[in-house]
Structures are given as C-alpha cells and as structure tokens.
Design a protein around this motif. Structure first.
Motif, PDB file in Angstrom:
ATOM      1  N   PRO A  84       1.060  -1.241  -0.032  1.00 44.68           N
ATOM      2  CA  PRO A  84      -0.049   0.080   0.166  1.00 44.68           C
ATOM      3  C   PRO A  84       0.782   1.357  -0.137  1.00 44.68           C
ATOM      4  O   PRO A  84       1.907   1.512   0.533  1.00 44.68           O
ATOM      5  N   ALA A  85       0.483   2.237  -0.857  1.00 38.38           N
ATOM      6  CA  ALA A  85       1.353   3.518  -0.898  1.00 38.38           C
ATOM      7  C   ALA A  85       1.503   4.140   0.455  1.00 38.38           C
ATOM      8  O   ALA A  85       2.518   4.665   0.579  1.00 38.38           O
ATOM      9  N   ALA A  86       0.489   3.962   1.552  1.00 39.96           N
ATOM     10  CA  ALA A  86       0.833   4.466   2.472  1.00 39.96           C
ATOM     11  C   ALA A  86       2.119   3.788   3.487  1.00 39.96           C
ATOM     12  O   ALA A  86       2.551   4.490   4.408  1.00 39.96           O
ATOM     13  N   PHE A  87       2.500   2.667   3.269  1.00 38.85           N
ATOM     14  CA  PHE A  87       3.523   1.901   3.725  1.00 38.85           C
ATOM     15  C   PHE A  87       4.671   1.892   3.027  1.00 38.85           C
ATOM     16  O   PHE A  87       5.613   1.009   3.309  1.00 38.85           O
ATOM     17  N   LEU A  88       4.945   2.686   1.929  1.00 40.21           N
ATOM     18  CA  LEU A  88       6.036   2.580   0.796  1.00 40.21           C
ATOM     19  C   LEU A  88       7.083   2.958   1.609  1.00 40.21           C
ATOM     20  O   LEU A  88       8.148   2.553   1.613  1.00 40.21           O
ATOM     21  N   LYS A  89       7.105   4.091   2.269  1.00 38.72           N
ATOM     22  CA  LYS A  89       8.168   4.738   2.913  1.00 38.72           C
ATOM     23  C   LYS A  89       8.942   3.739   4.223  1.00 38.72           C
ATOM     24  O   LYS A  89       9.980   3.785   4.333  1.00 38.72           O
ATOM     25  N   LYS A 104      15.654  -1.495 -12.657  1.00 40.83           N
ATOM     26  CA  LYS A 104      14.321  -1.034 -13.111  1.00 40.83           C
ATOM     27  C   LYS A 104      13.233  -1.081 -12.055  1.00 40.83           C
ATOM     28  O   LYS A 104      13.188  -2.262 -11.421  1.00 40.83           O
ATOM     29  N   ILE A 105      12.620   0.018 -11.820  1.00 43.70           N
ATOM     30  CA  ILE A 105      11.489  -0.071 -10.833  1.00 43.70           C
ATOM     31  C   ILE A 105      10.158   0.047 -11.359  1.00 43.70           C
ATOM     32  O   ILE A 105       9.994   0.927 -12.056  1.00 43.70           O
ATOM     33  N   VAL A 106       9.447  -1.027 -10.859  1.00 43.39           N
ATOM     34  CA  VAL A 106       8.197  -1.269 -11.173  1.00 43.39           C
ATOM     35  C   VAL A 106       7.005  -0.982 -10.348  1.00 43.39           C
ATOM     36  O   VAL A 106       7.119  -1.533  -9.319  1.00 43.39           O
ATOM     37  N   SER A 107       6.152   0.091 -10.547  1.00 45.72           N
ATOM     38  CA  SER A 107       5.220   0.254  -9.753  1.00 45.72           C
ATOM     39  C   SER A 107       3.870  -0.296 -10.002  1.00 45.72           C
ATOM     40  O   SER A 107       3.388  -0.090 -11.260  1.00 45.72           O
ATOM     41  N   ALA A 108       3.480  -1.181  -8.874  1.00 42.58           N
ATOM     42  CA  ALA A 108       2.301  -1.856  -9.165  1.00 42.58           C
ATOM     43  C   ALA A 108       1.399  -1.312  -8.129  1.00 42.58           C
ATOM     44  O   ALA A 108       0.376  -2.315  -7.604  1.00 42.58           O
ATOM     45  N   ILE A 109       1.298  -0.338  -7.487  1.00 40.72           N
ATOM     46  CA  ILE A 109       0.661  -0.022  -6.102  1.00 40.72           C
ATOM     47  C   ILE A 109      -0.668   0.895  -6.380  1.00 40.72           C
ATOM     48  O   ILE A 109      -1.584   0.421  -5.773  1.00 40.72           O
ATOM     49  N   LYS A 110      -0.639   1.527  -7.510  1.00 42.01           N
ATOM     50  CA  LYS A 110      -1.924   2.142  -7.634  1.00 42.01           C
ATOM     51  C   LYS A 110      -2.336   3.139  -6.703  1.00 42.01           C
ATOM     52  O   LYS A 110      -3.521   3.082  -6.168  1.00 42.01           O
ATOM     53  N   GLY A 111      -1.247   3.778  -6.115  1.00 41.41           N
ATOM     54  CA  GLY A 111      -1.807   4.859  -5.001  1.00 41.41           C
ATOM     55  C   GLY A 111      -0.861   5.955  -5.115  1.00 41.41           C
ATOM     56  O   GLY A 111      -0.018   5.859  -5.845  1.00 41.41           O
ATOM     57  N   ILE A 112      -0.947   6.625  -4.222  1.00 48.67           N
ATOM     58  CA  ILE A 112      -0.188   8.185  -4.196  1.00 48.67           C
ATOM     59  C   ILE A 112       0.543   8.007  -2.600  1.00 48.67           C
ATOM     60  O   ILE A 112      -0.328   7.617  -1.502  1.00 48.67           O
ATOM     61  N   VAL A 113       1.729   8.391  -2.555  1.00 45.70           N
ATOM     62  CA  VAL A 113       2.449   8.432  -1.230  1.00 45.70           C
ATOM     63  C   VAL A 113       1.909   9.648  -0.449  1.00 45.70           C
ATOM     64  O   VAL A 113       2.184  10.861  -0.791  1.00 45.70           O
ATOM     65  N   PRO A 114       1.094   9.352   0.830  1.00 47.82           N
ATOM     66  CA  PRO A 114       0.470  10.350   1.602  1.00 47.82           C
ATOM     67  C   PRO A 114       1.580  11.192   2.174  1.00 47.82           C
ATOM     68  O   PRO A 114       2.854  10.833   2.376  1.00 47.82           O
ATOM     69  N   GLU A 115       1.447  12.583   2.665  1.00 49.61           N
ATOM     70  CA  GLU A 115       2.437  13.538   2.949  1.00 49.61           C
ATOM     71  C   GLU A 115       3.074  14.317   1.939  1.00 49.61           C
ATOM     72  O   GLU A 115       3.376  15.143   1.766  1.00 49.61           O
ATOM     73  N   ASP A 116       3.800  13.276   1.105  1.00 52.17           N
ATOM     74  CA  ASP A 116       4.517  13.866   0.104  1.00 52.17           C
ATOM     75  C   ASP A 116       3.816  14.212  -1.147  1.00 52.17           C
ATOM     76  O   ASP A 116       4.099  14.939  -2.014  1.00 52.17           O
ATOM     77  N   ASN A 117       2.609  13.390  -1.267  1.00 49.99           N
ATOM     78  CA  ASN A 117       1.704  13.811  -2.184  1.00 49.99           C
ATOM     79  C   ASN A 117       2.317  13.619  -3.599  1.00 49.99           C
ATOM     80  O   ASN A 117       1.921  14.300  -4.574  1.00 49.99           O
ATOM     81  N   LEU A 118       2.882  12.360  -3.803  1.00 48.67           N
ATOM     82  CA  LEU A 118       3.690  11.910  -5.141  1.00 48.67           C
ATOM     83  C   LEU A 118       3.124  10.733  -5.333  1.00 48.67           C
ATOM     84  O   LEU A 118       3.171   9.997  -4.740  1.00 48.67           O
ATOM     85  N   ILE A 119       2.809  10.592  -6.813  1.00 54.08           N
ATOM     86  CA  ILE A 119       2.702   9.244  -7.337  1.00 54.08           C
ATOM     87  C   ILE A 119       3.993   8.381  -7.286  1.00 54.08           C
ATOM     88  O   ILE A 119       5.229   9.003  -7.055  1.00 54.08           O
ATOM     89  N   ILE A 120       3.920   7.010  -7.184  1.00 53.03           N
ATOM     90  CA  ILE A 120       5.239   6.374  -7.002  1.00 53.03           C
ATOM     91  C   ILE A 120       6.367   6.513  -7.826  1.00 53.03           C
ATOM     92  O   ILE A 120       7.593   6.722  -7.417  1.00 53.03           O
ATOM     93  N   GLY A 121       6.214   6.972  -9.324  1.00 51.13           N
ATOM     94  CA  GLY A 121       7.127   7.160 -10.043  1.00 51.13           C
ATOM     95  C   GLY A 121       7.824   8.469  -9.706  1.00 51.13           C
ATOM     96  O   GLY A 121       9.065   8.510  -9.578  1.00 51.13           O
ATOM     97  N   GLU A 122       6.877   9.600  -9.238  1.00 50.62           N
ATOM     98  CA  GLU A 122       7.669  10.607  -8.959  1.00 50.62           C
ATOM     99  C   GLU A 122       8.548  10.578  -7.768  1.00 50.62           C
ATOM    100  O   GLU A 122       9.560  10.978  -7.249  1.00 50.62           O
ATOM    101  N   PHE A 123       7.825   9.845  -6.732  1.00 47.89           N
ATOM    102  CA  PHE A 123       8.432   9.456  -5.436  1.00 47.89           C
ATOM    103  C   PHE A 123       9.794   8.759  -5.598  1.00 47.89           C
ATOM    104  O   PHE A 123      10.989   9.111  -4.943  1.00 47.89           O
TER     105      PHE A 123
END
Length: 332
Positions: A84-89, A104-123
């Motif tokens: 879950p995006a909330a637990f990525l950090k 190569k980093i593959v995002s299969a999360i379909k979420g956005i990182v809370p607080e940073d407000n970044l999609i996974i690729g941007e994060f």
C-alpha cells in the motif's frame, strides 16, 4: 543472462503478479519479499499464501522468498513495488539510492504516497534518484481475485522507454493475461489513483440507494474529470478510453472485488470512516488518495467536483446525503 525479478509486498495483488510471473513461460528467476515470517514459512512448505488468494499455487523456489529486503533487492534486475502506498516509505526505510542504482523500478501500487503527495514514479525519482526511463507502471482493469481464477484480463505496462515496457510485459503475458504497452507513466499512475476515489464515490452512492442510472452518469463524469486532470498534469497525446484509464475506472467502480467501492458503500450506509476501515481489514487506497489529490489539485486548480465531494465526506465529515445531492446538481 537470466532476468531476475523481485516482488516487494505480500498482499493479494502481489500474490497475483507472482502467479503471472511464474505461469509465464519465458526464462526468469523470481524473488519475493514479504514482512510476515509465518506466511513465508507457509509458502515455502505448502506453496500457498495463507492470507491472500490462498487457493493459488505459487511456483517459485523457497530459497527465493525472504523477509530480508536488502538481499531480495540486491538479487534483482526489476524491482516490483507492491505494498500500500501509505506503507511504501516504511517498507523502503533502510534502502538507499545506491541499493537501487541501475535497477528498473516497477510500480504496481495504484496509489499516491501520503504527506509527500507524489505518485510512485515521482517519489522514486525524487527520493531515490531513479531516472524516469527506468520507472515502469503496471495498470489496467485486473482484480487479483480474477487472476486467481485465471479469468481473461488485460494489463498495460507504461515506461517512457517503450522497449523496456515491452520487455517487462513479456514476463507477464500468459494464456489469461494480455498485455499492452504505453509511454504514459504519469497519466496511467494518476488515473490509477483517481479511479480509486471515483470508486469510493460510486460505493457511497450505492450505499445511499442511488440506482444504476445515476451510477452511469457518475462514472461518465468521472472519466471526464480524470481526463481534465491528467491532461493538465502531463499533456501528451493519450486516449482516455483505453483500458488503462476507462477500463480500470469501470472495474474499480462496479466490481464486487473493489475494496474502494466496498469502503464507500459502508460510508454511504452510515459507517464512520474508522469503523469501515476496521471492518474491512484491508487498505482502500481511495481513502488516502482523496486527501492527497485534494492537496495536489490546489496546485493545478482543475474542476474536480467528484473528488471534492469524496474529500468533504471522508475528511470534513460532511453528510454523504447532502454532499451527493449537491454533486448530483453539478453532473451532466
């Protein structure tokens, strides 16, 4: 050289993708990190995840499953992020940019990182210095539960380097998984975030007793709202009717397997947000996404009445009945 692919995450979607990778006939080595030691031992012994998609047989070497995230990532060419995006950090808290260099980093999360407000690729680009041409996104209408039953499903793999997207897509293709490629890493990721919010809205309306006619209008407006936002954030030539955008929105808004719709339905029926989350015992990404996108859109100022209504209900404790009645006046 045999490609090596690491899965980071132990939930239902992670389990489903491990199944796809194992069922795919191309030569590869699969590694799997999950936090739960008991689950790891169970999978090693019985070849099934005891907590998610437990009917699925998992065909990979027991020695390749570990709770040591460093050893798993070190082994890999492709690292699939699937928590879950909330637990990525928290999951990556001991990982440094050097640990991910050249991978190569593959995002299969379909979420956005809370607080940073970044999609996974941007994060991953900002925090771990991953170049965008080494970031891939898995999207499309594909519920893990249907993968377990080997129901025909479609995935889109996006990367600014479409050749890399095609390579990774070739690892996922099976008799029940069809794959497409795209160069739209930003649009597909934002679409995956937004569709969860719209699915929450769909669930709230169902819980309130709105019918199928209204649901059709709601989702028609949702895809227009999604297009307005992604066209402002990343204006490239895209067809919003493709399965990575519209298809994923439809299945998440309507499916019995959609946890975001389920969460919204409970809120519409009168559950508090907290009690709905506790009863579900699973993460509904739309809960976090509603707040993140509310903040994000202050930068872009796109007209997003559905997102605004969901945010008002979930975070400002506004009445679902009143907010959806007001929203209905803005839809066409």
């Amino acid at each position: 050289m045999v490609p090596k692919i690491a899965m980071i995450g132990g939930g239902s979607w992670a389990t489903a993708i491990v199944k796809m990778l194992a069922d795919n006939l191309s030569e590869k080595e699969i590694f799997w990190w999950m936090r739960n030691e008991t689950a790891i031992e169970h999978i090693k012994k019985f070849k099934h995840n005891p907590h998610y998609l437990s009917s699925v047989e998992l065909k990979l070497a027991g020695d390749n499953i570990s709770s040591d995230i460093h050893s798993i990532i070190e082994s890999a060419d492709f690292v699939i992020l699937n928590v879950p995006a909330a637990f990525l950090k928290e999951t990556l808290s001991t990982i440094t940019p050097d640990d991910l260099k050249g991978k190569k980093i593959v995002s299969a999360i379909k979420g956005i990182v809370p607080e940073d407000n970044l999609i996974i690729g941007e994060f991953m680009h900002e925090k771990y210095n991953i170049p965008y041409h080494d970031i891939l996104v898995v999207s499309g209408p594909c519920h893990a539960e249907e993968v377990a039953f080997e129901k025909l499903s479609y995935l889109t793999i996006a990367c600014t380097d479409v050749d890399k997207a095609a390579v990774f897509a070739s690892f996922l293709s099976t008799r029940y998984i069809k794959t497409n490629v795209s160069d739209d890493i930003f649009g597909t990721e934002y679409a995956a975030v937004l569709k969860n919010i719209y699915a929450v809205a769909s669930g709230i309306c169902h819980g309130l007793g709105y019918g199928d006619n209204f649901q059709a209008v709601l989702i028609s407006n949702a895809i227009s709202e999604m297009k307005r936002f992604v066209d402002v954030v990343h204006p490239i030539d895209r067809d919003i009717k493709e399965s990575a955008y519209l298809g994923d929105l439809l299945v998440t808004a309507y499916s019995q397997f959609s946890r975001n719709r389920t969460f919204g339905n409970m809120v519409g029926k009168g559950y508090t947000v907290k009690s709905a989350q506790l009863e579900m015992n699973m993460v509904a990404e739309g809960y976090y996404a509603a707040k993140c996108m509310h903040i994000k859109n202050q930068e872009y100022n796109v007209d997003m009445p559905i997102c605004k209504a969901v945010h008002s209900i979930i975070y400002e404790k506004r009445s679902p009945q009143i907010e959806m009645k007001l929203l209905a006046e803005k839809l066409s």
